[in-house]
Design a protein around this motif. Structure first.
Motif: not given
Length: 259
Positions: A92-95, A129-130, A135-136, A194-196
């Protein structure tokens, strides 16, 4: 007889090789693009890449570094509801941070005037890409907290530049003109992979049990994350502010690439 190394110990030994490999790949990409692109296009690439790196370090709002402090004791004790609760807090904080970062870029572009189509394309790719980059970063620290630092380093430092380089090589073999859009598109693909991969690796933590929904707990984590975020602001500005300042004050074409 010496004790057999643990899986975490074997994983940790890969930190330095993966970090060096990632740095070499990233530097090689930059040098190759400096040779292939015309000065204006290279500066567009540098601008978008610098802005992306800065925002990627700021958008988690300190939650990624807090994971290294909060998660290890919870994982050792097997308190899975609290683990899930922290992961939900970090997401949540990252979003929120990512949305604020995108708004900041739009505001910056609005203040600086119409930058032209190539710059808009570069900013659009950086914005695309952000979320994957954020997420990465968060996934890397969570995986590190889970005792898999080597794999986390490989995903965050090696996969993005490796995929970007392969994508650019494929574009050249296909006869496409190499420009900032192609290069940034390759990086976007690299960060998404990478995130996936990190999300797939962390899926046991994401589905282990139902999280505890505690506002008091979330407020305490948010308070603990603030000084970590201030540290990230300081380090991010120190590494990228020079390039962004040159762009803001309209440096002569070619000088930003030299810098």
């Amino acid at each position: 007889m010496a004790p057999k190394p643990t899986r975490a110990g074997n994983d940790t030994r890969l930190l330095t090789p993966f970090a060096v490999a990632g740095q070499v790949l990233s530097m090689g990409m930059t040098l190759l693009l400096a040779h292939l692109l015309v000065p204006d296009d290279f500066e567009t690439y540098v601008m978008a890449a610098s802005l992306f790196i800065l925002l990627m370090s700021l958008a988690p709002l300190g939650s990624e570094k807090l994971a290294l402090r909060v998660l290890p004791p919870l994982l050792d004790a097997g308190v899975w509801p609290d683990v899930r609760a922290f992961l939900r807090f970090a997401v949540r904080r990252s979003l929120l941070g990512t949305m604020l970062a995108v708004l900041a870029v739009l505001l910056w572009v609005g203040v600086s005037g119409n930058p032209g189509a190539p710059v808009w394309q570069a900013l659009a790719l950086a914005g695309l890409a952000l979320p994957f980059g954020v997420a990465t970063q968060v996934g890397r620290e969570v995986l590190t907290a889970a005792g898999k630092a080597g794999r986390a380093m490989f995903a965050a430092r090696v996969v993005p530049p490796l995929v970007a380089g392969l994508a650019m090589g494929a574009a050249m073999l296909a006869g496409w003109p190499v420009n900032s859009t192609v290069a940034l598109g390759g990086w976007t693909l690299g960060w998404s992979i990478a995130a996936g991969w990190l999300v797939w690796t962390l899926r046991p933590l994401l589905t282990r049990s139902a999280p505890i929904d505690s506002r008091v707990q979330a407020d305490a984590w948010a308070k603990s994350a603030r000084p970590l975020w201030f540290y990230r602001v300081a380090t991010g500005l120190r590494s990228q502010a020079g390039i962004l300042a040159l762009l803001w004050f309209g440096a002569v074409s070619g000088q930003i690439g030299v810098y």
